[in-house]
Scaffold this motif. Structure first.
Motif, PDB file in Angstrom:
ATOM      1  N   ILE A   1     -38.290  52.450  10.403  1.00 47.68           N
ATOM      2  CA  ILE A   1     -36.699  52.531  10.358  1.00 47.68           C
ATOM      3  C   ILE A   1     -35.932  51.574  11.050  1.00 47.68           C
ATOM      4  O   ILE A   1     -34.908  51.419  10.581  1.00 47.68           O
ATOM      5  N   LEU A   2     -36.675  50.753  11.933  1.00 44.18           N
ATOM      6  CA  LEU A   2     -35.947  49.581  12.391  1.00 44.18           C
ATOM      7  C   LEU A   2     -35.475  48.633  11.085  1.00 44.18           C
ATOM      8  O   LEU A   2     -34.391  47.745  11.363  1.00 44.18           O
ATOM      9  N   GLY A   3     -36.145  48.596  10.092  1.00 50.03           N
ATOM     10  CA  GLY A   3     -35.606  47.864   8.873  1.00 50.03           C
ATOM     11  C   GLY A   3     -34.490  48.394   8.068  1.00 50.03           C
ATOM     12  O   GLY A   3     -33.622  47.860   7.345  1.00 50.03           O
ATOM     13  N   TRP A   4     -34.023  49.609   8.615  1.00 52.60           N
ATOM     14  CA  TRP A   4     -32.805  50.426   8.025  1.00 52.60           C
ATOM     15  C   TRP A   4     -31.726  50.467   8.951  1.00 52.60           C
ATOM     16  O   TRP A   4     -30.535  50.237   8.518  1.00 52.60           O
ATOM     17  N   ASP A   5     -31.922  50.698  10.210  1.00 52.50           N
ATOM     18  CA  ASP A   5     -30.916  50.779  11.432  1.00 52.50           C
ATOM     19  C   ASP A   5     -31.492  50.202  12.476  1.00 52.50           C
ATOM     20  O   ASP A   5     -31.848  51.148  13.236  1.00 52.50           O
ATOM     21  N   TYR A   6     -31.309  49.041  12.891  1.00 55.37           N
ATOM     22  CA  TYR A   6     -31.807  48.209  13.851  1.00 55.37           C
ATOM     23  C   TYR A   6     -31.250  48.839  15.266  1.00 55.37           C
ATOM     24  O   TYR A   6     -32.024  49.092  16.108  1.00 55.37           O
ATOM     25  N   GLU A   7     -29.894  48.531  15.485  1.00 56.00           N
ATOM     26  CA  GLU A   7     -29.363  48.763  16.824  1.00 56.00           C
ATOM     27  C   GLU A   7     -29.495  50.221  17.339  1.00 56.00           C
ATOM     28  O   GLU A   7     -29.911  50.532  18.492  1.00 56.00           O
ATOM     29  N   LYS A   8     -29.590  51.251  16.406  1.00 53.73           N
ATOM     30  CA  LYS A   8     -29.655  52.650  16.741  1.00 53.73           C
ATOM     31  C   LYS A   8     -30.975  52.711  17.355  1.00 53.73           C
ATOM     32  O   LYS A   8     -31.211  53.364  18.302  1.00 53.73           O
ATOM     33  N   ASN A   9     -31.863  52.454  16.505  1.00 50.68           N
ATOM     34  CA  ASN A   9     -33.286  52.756  16.812  1.00 50.68           C
ATOM     35  C   ASN A   9     -33.941  51.802  17.925  1.00 50.68           C
ATOM     36  O   ASN A   9     -34.962  52.327  18.736  1.00 50.68           O
ATOM     37  N   LEU A  10     -33.379  50.710  18.083  1.00 50.23           N
ATOM     38  CA  LEU A  10     -33.718  49.879  19.124  1.00 50.23           C
ATOM     39  C   LEU A  10     -33.450  50.378  20.549  1.00 50.23           C
ATOM     40  O   LEU A  10     -34.204  50.321  21.400  1.00 50.23           O
ATOM     41  N   ARG A  11     -32.394  51.065  20.588  1.00 50.37           N
ATOM     42  CA  ARG A  11     -31.777  51.979  21.706  1.00 50.37           C
ATOM     43  C   ARG A  11     -32.891  52.871  22.384  1.00 50.37           C
ATOM     44  O   ARG A  11     -33.094  53.143  23.424  1.00 50.37           O
ATOM     45  N   THR A  12     -33.659  53.501  21.402  1.00 51.11           N
ATOM     46  CA  THR A  12     -34.695  54.548  21.681  1.00 51.11           C
ATOM     47  C   THR A  12     -35.871  53.977  21.940  1.00 51.11           C
ATOM     48  O   THR A  12     -36.588  54.452  22.828  1.00 51.11           O
ATOM     49  N   LEU A  13     -36.277  52.745  20.966  1.00 57.98           N
ATOM     50  CA  LEU A  13     -37.745  52.432  21.188  1.00 57.98           C
ATOM     51  C   LEU A  13     -38.042  51.293  22.046  1.00 57.98           C
ATOM     52  O   LEU A  13     -39.028  51.129  22.607  1.00 57.98           O
TER      53      LEU A  13
END
Length: 310
Positions: free
Chosen positions: A178-190
């Protein structure tokens, strides 16, 4: 021996070039000469690493050690101080995940990685190289950059350890698709900042499993290119390429080998190669690869990939 030989033979027959095998989860699966793991009682004798390496090298098979990193109930139980805690209160945030930057946790993992690099593994793949997704509210006490700093400490330790103990071994990381689809949002979690980590590693493996995407989202039949399994892999990889730029050559995705048909597997492989990727690995926790073997048997490797695919 018989099962390993059969697995290797069935793969070689259809053109597979690599074997992925687990080396560490909540314990170390081989008799590692790693002082901390031994003293904590966290080594086992599930397989003989030198013997496995001898067999794979004799067959010309590329060896990939799957190394579960931050998720480690064995270590957090043996050394509770390695758990992730609130930076102000000291309260434990994740029971079963280490703090990726904890010095004792880094030492423990470094000793095991060193043994693998010395053994001549072609590649060590770090899985679970991220913050837990089970307690995201609590982990949000850390900013995205603070999470990435901690995860980077583990990646950098692995890089430095390999360079010291066996520099011919490659370092790979498994990452969320999913990082390849919405990087900033999922970076916050992971905290899985693949853009930042890319220069430290040799291989980046997005886990591009179609089943991980919501059934009624991410794909619109008749609008998006190809079948669903094709498109989700294709879109994941093109998204990663945009993120990584000149580091994109390091991409080699995981494809889904569970709950699939032969056609599903073929669609995923086409999605990967149409996105410009040459190599891929397959994941099935039960080690059942019938559809994969059938798909590979009929697979025509793109000409540009003949000398590149792993």
């Amino acid at each position: 021996d018989a099962k390993l030989n059969d697995t290797v033979a069935s793969g070689l027959k259809v053109g597979a070039k690599a074997l992925v095998f687990d080396v560490k989860g909540n314990v170390v699966y081989f008799d590692a000469d790693a002082p901390m793991a031994r003293s904590l009682g966290l080594t086992s004798h599930s397989f003989d690493l030198p013997h496995v390496m001898q067999l794979l090298k004799a067959q010309g098979v590329y060896s990939i050690a799957r190394f579960v990193s931050v998720s480690d109930t064995g270590l957090t139980s043996a050394l509770p101080e390695t758990r992730l805690v609130h930076p102000q209160t000291g309260k434990v945030i994740t029971e079963h995940y280490i703090d990726p930057a904890n010095e004792k946790a880094l030492q423990y993992n470094s000793e095991v990685i060193c043994e693998l690099a010395k053994a001549g593994l072609d590649e060590i793949n770090l899985d679970y190289i991220r913050f837990s997704t089970e307690n995201t509210y609590a982990t949000d006490v850390f900013s995205p950059s603070q999470k990435a700093d901690r995860v980077e400490a583990f990646v950098r330790m692995a890089r430095d350890t390999i360079d010291r103990c066996g520099p011919s071994t490659k370092l790979g990381i498994s990452t969320f698709a999913i990082l390849g689809w919405d990087y900033e949002k999922n970076l916050r979690t992971l905290g899985q900042d693949v853009v930042r980590f890319a220069p430290l590693v040799d291989v980046i493996s997005p886990m591009a499993y179609p089943s991980m995407f919501s059934p009624n989202a991410y794909y619109t039949p008749g609008v998006d290119k190809g079948p669903r399994d094709y498109y989700l892999v294709y879109r994941t990889m093109t998204g990663y390429q945009k993120l990584l730029g000149d580091q994109s050559y390091k991409l080699r995705p995981w494809l889904q080998a569970y709950g699939v048909t032969t056609k599903d597997v073929a669609d995923q492989m086409r999605g990967a190669t149409d996105a410009g990727v040459c190599g891929f690995t397959f994941w099935n926790a039960d080690n059942v690869y019938g559809p994969v073997l059938k798909a590979l048997k009929n697979w025509q490797i793109p000409e540009r990939c003949v000398n590149e695919a792993i």
